[in-house]
Design a protein around this motif. Structure first.
Motif, PDB file in Angstrom:
ATOM      1  N   TRP A  97      25.140 -26.047 104.307  1.00 15.84           N
ATOM      2  CA  TRP A  97      26.547 -26.100 105.240  1.00 15.84           C
ATOM      3  C   TRP A  97      27.298 -25.314 105.078  1.00 15.84           C
ATOM      4  CZ3 TRP A  97      25.102 -27.170 109.849  1.00 15.84           C
ATOM      5  CH2 TRP A  97      24.005 -27.575 110.156  1.00 15.84           C
ATOM      6  N   ALA A  98      28.366 -25.783 103.636  1.00 14.35           N
ATOM      7  CA  ALA A  98      29.034 -24.707 103.533  1.00 14.35           C
ATOM      8  C   ALA A  98      28.615 -22.565 103.426  1.00 14.35           C
ATOM      9  CB  ALA A  98      29.062 -25.020 101.514  1.00 14.35           C
ATOM     10  N   LYS A  99      27.563 -22.883 102.877  1.00 14.24           N
ATOM     11  CA  LYS A  99      26.596 -21.818 103.067  1.00 14.24           C
ATOM     12  C   LYS A  99      26.340 -20.817 104.868  1.00 14.24           C
ATOM     13  CE  LYS A  99      22.887 -18.873 101.042  1.00 14.24           C
ATOM     14  NZ  LYS A  99      21.514 -19.074 101.080  1.00 14.24           N
ATOM     15  N   PHE A 100      25.809 -22.203 105.250  1.00 15.08           N
ATOM     16  CA  PHE A 100      26.516 -21.729 106.842  1.00 15.08           C
ATOM     17  C   PHE A 100      27.474 -21.296 107.188  1.00 15.08           C
ATOM     18  CE2 PHE A 100      24.732 -21.321 111.267  1.00 15.08           C
ATOM     19  CZ  PHE A 100      25.339 -23.178 111.685  1.00 15.08           C
ATOM     20  N   LEU A 101      28.767 -21.657 107.158  1.00 15.16           N
ATOM     21  CA  LEU A 101      29.689 -21.700 107.208  1.00 15.16           C
ATOM     22  C   LEU A 101      30.370 -20.795 106.444  1.00 15.16           C
ATOM     23  CD1 LEU A 101      31.136 -24.495 106.581  1.00 15.16           C
ATOM     24  CD2 LEU A 101      31.798 -23.945 109.198  1.00 15.16           C
ATOM     25  N   ASP A 102      29.990 -20.238 105.792  1.00 17.91           N
ATOM     26  CA  ASP A 102      30.494 -18.684 105.255  1.00 17.91           C
ATOM     27  C   ASP A 102      29.478 -17.393 105.173  1.00 17.91           C
ATOM     28  OD1 ASP A 102      31.755 -19.100 101.347  1.00 17.91           O
ATOM     29  OD2 ASP A 102      33.056 -19.787 103.520  1.00 17.91           O
ATOM     30  N   GLU A 103      28.290 -17.223 105.255  1.00 12.13           N
ATOM     31  CA  GLU A 103      27.370 -16.743 105.911  1.00 12.13           C
ATOM     32  C   GLU A 103      27.054 -16.118 107.514  1.00 12.13           C
ATOM     33  OE1 GLU A 103      24.287 -17.220 103.093  1.00 12.13           O
ATOM     34  OE2 GLU A 103      25.438 -16.250 101.456  1.00 12.13           O
ATOM     35  N   LYS A 104      27.373 -17.658 107.941  1.00  7.29           N
ATOM     36  CA  LYS A 104      27.412 -17.555 109.374  1.00  7.29           C
ATOM     37  C   LYS A 104      28.732 -17.368 110.103  1.00  7.29           C
ATOM     38  CE  LYS A 104      22.608 -17.166 109.579  1.00  7.29           C
ATOM     39  NZ  LYS A 104      21.917 -15.693 109.203  1.00  7.29           N
TER      40      LYS A 104
END
Lengths: 205, 247
Positions: A97-104
């Protein structure tokens, strides 16, 4: 040996703020060094020669860069008030979810607010889809981290605070409305009232 | 409780290969399932509803998505053998940083090399790609691996791109060995490990895929035609490859 912790950042940057929240949560004393991004300091360029960006955490003279990498480093170095779960599966979910927030999410949100009129409707629709996904993930929980804030809540600070500020500055509720995103709005209320976050909100200039 | 491990993957995906290498390093038995990316299976859509992409590791029914997150998960669950990340937090931060660098810089520039028609765009992509490889070569230094004396996280993150090197070189008309000889030595060293050599497909297969895609999209096959029909591609593999472009 006493820990020497410095943070090169920018007061208005969500990426910089998220590192401060993590340090404060852990009770780590640090020196904040405000960078002028139009005139980057020699030290910043020395400590982050690859990307030349803030935030940069300097711990006993050793630099760590990229905010998600910094957050994991902080969690592994100072064990009190963990921001990542102990269980490997829950940890993997938090990282996802951290990656989803930052990348998307954040690129889509920025696009929604900066697009020209003819492109804005489409940009807002795309951003809304992503916020809906976040709402579904929150469902039933006080924070993404459960009862207490965790990695994902800290990383979602752009939504937690900046989104509301941008909407207010633009004078209209373009995207984040209570009607469309009741769960996310409730999370934002909990988030800004959480004491460690409260002490870290930049004033709404 | 028995460990049930399933990997949803696609042969040519350098991201999927990372999971394969990590599982092999730890000696984990698992079921490999090749996904038809043009016609994604129900299981993939159920296990990764957000991105609908491979790889997905399914461990006792629970999905883990995103290749570097999968590798870290594998390292944390099967922690008694072949540690992939260092134990020191600062070294771990460095490893995470460089793996992220591979994702941000190498992948993007590489993809531009094999998908652009040519001209200025291709030259710009080549420049960025070679630059990023030179940075990584500098990071490697004189150590045998990015992990130092032992094969580790950054090695896994980057070595899977080596199957694509021949395709990049052919499309861009350059030699990675000439530009970064130490990196090619490192690739050869990694390929001596069974966990790597058994997880990575033949580079000629990747060239074949790229040539087929370029022909279909009128980008021009050129030198790649030399690699066509050296490997028999069945329709299933072609379809898998075209679907890869969604990642």
């Amino acid at each position: 040996m006493a820990d020497e912790v410095k943070l090169f950042g920018v007061w208005a940057s969500p990426y910089s703020r998220r590192v401060e929240v993590a340090l404060k949560l852990k009770g780590v004393k640090y020196e904040f060094i405000e960078e002028d991004l139009s005139n980057k300091s020699d030290l910043l360029l020395k400590y982050n020669p690859v990307h030349k960006k803030i935030p940069v955490l300097l711990h006993n003279g050793k630099p760590i860069v990229e905010s998600l990498v910094i957050l994991e480093y902080i969690d592994e170095t100072w064990k009190g008030n963990p921001i990542l779960p102990h269980d490997p599966y829950q940890k993997a979910v938090a990282r996802f979810w951290a990656k989803f927030l930052d990348e998307k999410c954040f690129p889509a949100l920025r696009k929604a607010f900066s697009s020209k009129e003819d492109e804005q409707e489409k940009a807002i629709e795309e951003a809304s889809e992503l916020l809906k996904i976040l709402e579904n993930e929150l469902n039933g929980k006080k924070f993404f981290g459960g009862d207490k804030i965790g990695l994902v809540d800290i990383v979602a600070n752009f939504i937690g605070f900046w989104l509301g500020v941008i909407q207010e500055a633009k004078g209209e509720e373009l995207l984040l409305t209570h009607k469309k995103f009741p769960i996310l709005c409730k999370w934002i209320d909990e988030y800004v009232n959480c004491s460690v976050i409260k002490e870290n909100l930049p004033c709404q200039r | 409780m028995a460990n049930e491990v399933v990997l949803l993957d696609a042969l040519a995906s350098m991201f999927g290969m990372r999971a394969r290498v990590a599982l092999a390093e730890k000696g984990i038995e698992y079921e490999y399932r090749e996904e038809d990316l043009m016609n994604k299976g129900e299981l993939l859509l159920k296990m990764n509803p957000v991105h609908k992409k491979i790889p997905v590791l399914i461990h006792n029914g629970k999905p883990v998505c995103e290749s570097l997150i999968i590798v870290q998960y594998i390292d944390e669950v099967w922690k008694d053998k072949a540690p992939l990340l260092p134990s020191d937090p600062y070294q771990r931060a460095q490893a995470r940083f460089w793996a992220d660098y591979v994702d941000k810089k190498v992948y993007d520039a590489g993809r531009r090399i094999w998908t652009t028609k040519g001209g200025e765009e291709l030259e710009a992509a080549k420049k960025d790609f070679i630059e990023s490889l030179k940075v990584l070569e500098g990071v490697l230094g004189n150590e045998p691996y990015f992990g130092g004396k032992t094969f580790g996280f950054v090695d896994i993150a980057f070595v899977t791109f080596s199957t694509w090197f021949l395709a990049y070189e052919t499309c861009g008309n350059f030699s990675i060995e000439v530009e970064c000889p130490k990196l090619i030595e490192w690739v050869k060293r990694c390929m001596e490990k069974e966990s790597v050599s058994k997880s990575l497909p033949d580079p000629h297969k990747i060239c074949d895929f790229v040539a087929t895609w370029r022909k279909k999209h009128g980008v021009g096959v050129g030198r790649l035609s030399a690699y066509m029909s050296t490997v028999t591609l069945d329709r299933f593999e072609c379809v898998c490859f075209w679907g890869l472009l969604s990642f």
